[in-house]
Scaffold this active site. Structure first.
Site, PDB file in Angstrom:
ATOM      1  N   ASN A 132     -39.223  52.159 -16.735  1.00 23.08           N
ATOM      2  CA  ASN A 132     -40.448  51.361 -16.862  1.00 23.08           C
ATOM      3  C   ASN A 132     -41.011  51.484 -18.278  1.00 23.08           C
ATOM      4  OD1 ASN A 132     -40.431  52.269 -13.842  1.00 23.08           O
ATOM      5  ND2 ASN A 132     -41.913  50.623 -13.915  1.00 23.08           N
TER       6      ASN A 132
ATOM      7  N   HIS B 173     -45.650  44.360 -13.900  1.00 27.33           N
ATOM      8  CA  HIS B 173     -44.822  45.575 -13.799  1.00 27.33           C
ATOM      9  C   HIS B 173     -43.630  45.379 -14.734  1.00 27.33           C
ATOM     10  CE1 HIS B 173     -42.693  48.709 -11.183  1.00 27.33           C
ATOM     11  NE2 HIS B 173     -41.662  48.116 -11.770  1.00 27.33           N
TER      12      HIS B 173
ATOM     13  N   CYS C 204     -34.449  50.473 -10.641  1.00 26.86           N
ATOM     14  CA  CYS C 204     -34.022  50.170  -9.279  1.00 26.86           C
ATOM     15  C   CYS C 204     -32.543  50.470  -9.143  1.00 26.86           C
ATOM     16  CB  CYS C 204     -34.280  48.698  -8.963  1.00 26.86           C
ATOM     17  SG  CYS C 204     -33.601  48.204  -7.372  1.00 26.86           S
TER      18      CYS C 204
ATOM     19  N   ARG D  39     -42.740  57.119  -7.646  1.00 27.73           N
ATOM     20  CA  ARG D  39     -41.898  56.233  -6.834  1.00 27.73           C
ATOM     21  C   ARG D  39     -40.793  55.599  -7.698  1.00 27.73           C
ATOM     22  NH1 ARG D  39     -40.089  51.067  -6.951  1.00 27.73           N
ATOM     23  NH2 ARG D  39     -42.131  50.354  -7.615  1.00 27.73           N
ATOM     24  N   ASP D  40     -41.166  54.661  -8.577  1.00 31.51           N
ATOM     25  CA  ASP D  40     -40.143  53.964  -9.383  1.00 31.51           C
ATOM     26  C   ASP D  40     -39.393  54.961 -10.260  1.00 31.51           C
ATOM     27  OD1 ASP D  40     -38.683  51.971 -10.712  1.00 31.51           O
ATOM     28  OD2 ASP D  40     -40.401  50.648 -10.934  1.00 31.51           O
TER      29      ASP D  40
ATOM     30  N   HIS E 180     -40.386  46.758 -17.289  1.00 30.41           N
ATOM     31  CA  HIS E 180     -39.399  47.773 -17.666  1.00 30.41           C
ATOM     32  C   HIS E 180     -39.044  47.557 -19.132  1.00 30.41           C
ATOM     33  CE1 HIS E 180     -38.291  49.820 -13.830  1.00 30.41           C
ATOM     34  NE2 HIS E 180     -39.021  48.814 -13.368  1.00 30.41           N
TER      35      HIS E 180
HETATM   36  N1  COA Z   1     -37.969  54.030   6.718  1.00 30.14           N
HETATM   37  C1  COA Z   1     -37.071  54.866   7.268  1.00 30.14           C
HETATM   38  N2  COA Z   1     -35.984  54.465   7.922  1.00 30.14           N
HETATM   39  C2  COA Z   1     -35.807  53.141   8.037  1.00 30.14           C
HETATM   40  C3  COA Z   1     -36.715  52.216   7.507  1.00 30.14           C
HETATM   41  C4  COA Z   1     -37.829  52.710   6.818  1.00 30.14           C
HETATM   42  N3  COA Z   1     -38.719  51.886   6.252  1.00 30.14           N
HETATM   43  N4  COA Z   1     -36.272  50.981   7.775  1.00 30.14           N
HETATM   44  C5  COA Z   1     -35.129  51.133   8.482  1.00 30.14           C
HETATM   45  N5  COA Z   1     -34.842  52.427   8.625  1.00 30.14           N
HETATM   46  C6  COA Z   1     -33.709  53.028   9.300  1.00 30.14           C
HETATM   47  C7  COA Z   1     -33.506  52.510  10.693  1.00 30.14           C
HETATM   48  O1  COA Z   1     -34.306  53.226  11.585  1.00 30.14           O
HETATM   49  C8  COA Z   1     -32.035  52.721  10.877  1.00 30.14           C
HETATM   50  O2  COA Z   1     -31.813  54.088  11.150  1.00 30.14           O
HETATM   51  P1  COA Z   1     -30.556  54.586  12.003  1.00 30.14           P
HETATM   52  O3  COA Z   1     -29.343  54.238  11.207  1.00 30.14           O
HETATM   53  O4  COA Z   1     -30.770  56.062  12.101  1.00 30.14           O
HETATM   54  O5  COA Z   1     -30.654  53.855  13.306  1.00 30.14           O
HETATM   55  C9  COA Z   1     -31.453  52.451   9.527  1.00 30.14           C
HETATM   56  O6  COA Z   1     -32.520  52.691   8.585  1.00 30.14           O
HETATM   57  C10 COA Z   1     -30.946  51.043   9.380  1.00 30.14           C
HETATM   58  O7  COA Z   1     -31.983  50.150   9.716  1.00 30.14           O
HETATM   59  P2  COA Z   1     -31.906  48.598   9.328  1.00 30.14           P
HETATM   60  O8  COA Z   1     -33.150  47.935   9.797  1.00 30.14           O
HETATM   61  O9  COA Z   1     -30.588  48.045   9.758  1.00 30.14           O
HETATM   62  O10 COA Z   1     -32.006  48.703   7.754  1.00 30.14           O
HETATM   63  P3  COA Z   1     -30.934  48.365   6.641  1.00 30.14           P
HETATM   64  O11 COA Z   1     -29.868  49.409   6.625  1.00 30.14           O
HETATM   65  O12 COA Z   1     -30.528  46.960   6.736  1.00 30.14           O
HETATM   66  O13 COA Z   1     -31.849  48.584   5.326  1.00 30.14           O
HETATM   67  C11 COA Z   1     -34.018  48.598   4.302  1.00 30.14           C
HETATM   68  C12 COA Z   1     -33.016  47.818   5.097  1.00 30.14           C
HETATM   69  C13 COA Z   1     -35.054  47.637   3.781  1.00 30.14           C
HETATM   70  C14 COA Z   1     -34.666  49.646   5.202  1.00 30.14           C
HETATM   71  C15 COA Z   1     -33.296  49.344   3.142  1.00 30.14           C
HETATM   72  O14 COA Z   1     -32.459  48.451   2.470  1.00 30.14           O
HETATM   73  C16 COA Z   1     -34.259  49.957   2.158  1.00 30.14           C
HETATM   74  O15 COA Z   1     -34.972  50.902   2.497  1.00 30.14           O
HETATM   75  N6  COA Z   1     -34.279  49.466   0.898  1.00 30.14           N
HETATM   76  C17 COA Z   1     -35.208  49.941  -0.106  1.00 30.14           C
HETATM   77  C18 COA Z   1     -34.612  49.768  -1.458  1.00 30.14           C
HETATM   78  C19 COA Z   1     -35.550  50.239  -2.542  1.00 30.14           C
HETATM   79  O16 COA Z   1     -36.514  50.950  -2.314  1.00 30.14           O
HETATM   80  N7  COA Z   1     -35.232  49.858  -3.775  1.00 30.14           N
HETATM   81  C20 COA Z   1     -36.001  50.242  -4.930  1.00 30.14           C
HETATM   82  C21 COA Z   1     -37.374  49.687  -4.964  1.00 30.14           C
HETATM   83  S1  COA Z   1     -37.427  48.034  -5.547  1.00 30.14           S
HETATM   84 ZN    ZN Z   2     -39.744  48.788 -11.336  1.00 28.04          ZN
END
Ligand code: COA
Ligand code: ZN
Length: 312
Positions: free
Chosen positions: A246, A204, A237, A13-14, A206
């Protein structure tokens, strides 16, 4: 000393979330399967995030469905919101790892929500997961500092950790997202978190500034027995400027092995897996331990010694 330490391998994942090249799904599955043979307490297999936010892990569903599960290993995945939990449930993880930041700015940059929105969302996830009997750990990013805001107040880490524990979190992980932590800070936060919470605390780290192992040792000294780490020191990230890998799992395991602690991880098997990482991610991955070998590696003495000291 024979202390038991849980090592959570987070590289699938990370480690892969910030890689430039998309690792094909079948290669991810083979990689997780190889890690499963090494003896980890947990493997964080993927994340159920938006595929727009983290395109490299867009195949989370297929990866979770494809891995072979080894009894004794707990398979987990990162989840940022309720939608992520709903997807995760289909993959039958043993537990999930929820995420939010202690820093307001990083939470907005990484999760596109305010911290209060994240907190409320994760509380919904904790409630729904609780109904299903699915344990949830919560990872608090930027707990030791934020690349946008600088110092992060310990009181804020404690406030969020307590709120999430009160809402049913099974464990809390304090994350040093961009390697800003130093050993004294790690000792202090580890101590107060364990004193305040009734649930296990994971650290955790890095190695962005080379303090990874020093910080791990400080956490260990404060009583921490659960660590996240990534093989080959992969990781970072994509929404935290300056992020890098990490603390490397093989170096962490090797250190604890040397000290007589039980990690359950077979470092030789792990080093074989580390040897496949460059091929996996399509760029050179250097590992100091893979290059040097474990500490009792021995070399043949120079041939001329036998001539100069024939009777010794
Ligand atoms: N899995 C898959 N799709 C997702 C989802 C999830 N967990 N959460 C939201 N979506 C989809 C929605 O269905 C929507 O799809 P569409 O455009 O086809 O309608 C789209 O993403 C936007 O949804 P929204 O709720 O407005 O999300 P957002 O664009 O504001 O993003 C997060 C919010 C949290 C989903 C996004 O920022 C994210 O996944 N961040 C993770 C970052 C990360 O992992 N960083 C490293 C680890 S620390
Ligand atoms: Zn990390």
């Amino acid at each position: 000393m024979s202390e038991r330490i849980e090592i959570n391998e987070v590289s699938p994942r990370d480690g892969l979330q910030m890689e430039k090249a998309f690792v094909p799904t079948e290669n991810k599955i083979a990689y997780v399967d190889a890690l499963s043979a090494c003896g980890f307490a947990r493997i964080e297999v993927t994340s159920y995030t938006s595929p727009k936010a983290i395109p490299t892990l867009a195949d989370a569903d297929a990866v979770m469905a494809g891995i072979r599960r080894v009894p004794g290993v707990r398979y987990t995945a990162l989840v940022p919101n309720l939608r992520g939990m709903e997807r995760a449930v289909e993959g039958r993880p043993d537990e999930i790892n929820l995420v939010m930041s202690v820093s307001e700015t990083h939470n907005r940059a990484n999760l596109r929500m305010t911290r209060e929105q994240s907190l409320a969302g994760l509380q919904d996830v904790l409630r729904e997961a609780g109904k299903l009997g699915l344990p949830c750990n919560v990872s608090l990013s930027t707990a030791f500092g934020c690349p946008f805001e600088g110092e992060i107040a310990q009181a804020e880490v404690l406030r969020l950790a307590q709120a999430l524990a009160d809402s049913g979190a099974a464990g809390i992980t304090a994350c040093d997202t961009t390697g800003m932590a130093h050993p004294e800070q790690v000792r202090q936060l580890s101590t107060v978190l364990q004193r305040q919470l009734q649930i296990p605390v994971t650290i955790h780290l890095h190695n962005t500034r080379g303090m990874g192992l020093a910080n791990a040792l400080a956490a260990y000294g404060a009583g921490i027995r659960r660590f996240d780490a990534a093989s080959g020191g992969l990781g970072g990230c994509p929404y935290a400027p300056g992020a890098s890998g990490n603390v490397s799992t093989e170096e962490l395991v090797h250190m604890f092995d040397s000290m007589g602690c039980e990690t359950g991880v077979d470092v030789d098997k792990l080093l074989e897996v580390v040897g496949t990482l460059s091929g996996l991610v399509g760029r050179p991955v250097t590992s100091q331990l893979a290059q040097a070998g474990t500490r009792l590696r021995r070399y043949a003495p120079p041939a001329w010694l036998a001539e100069k000291f024939p009777h010794a």
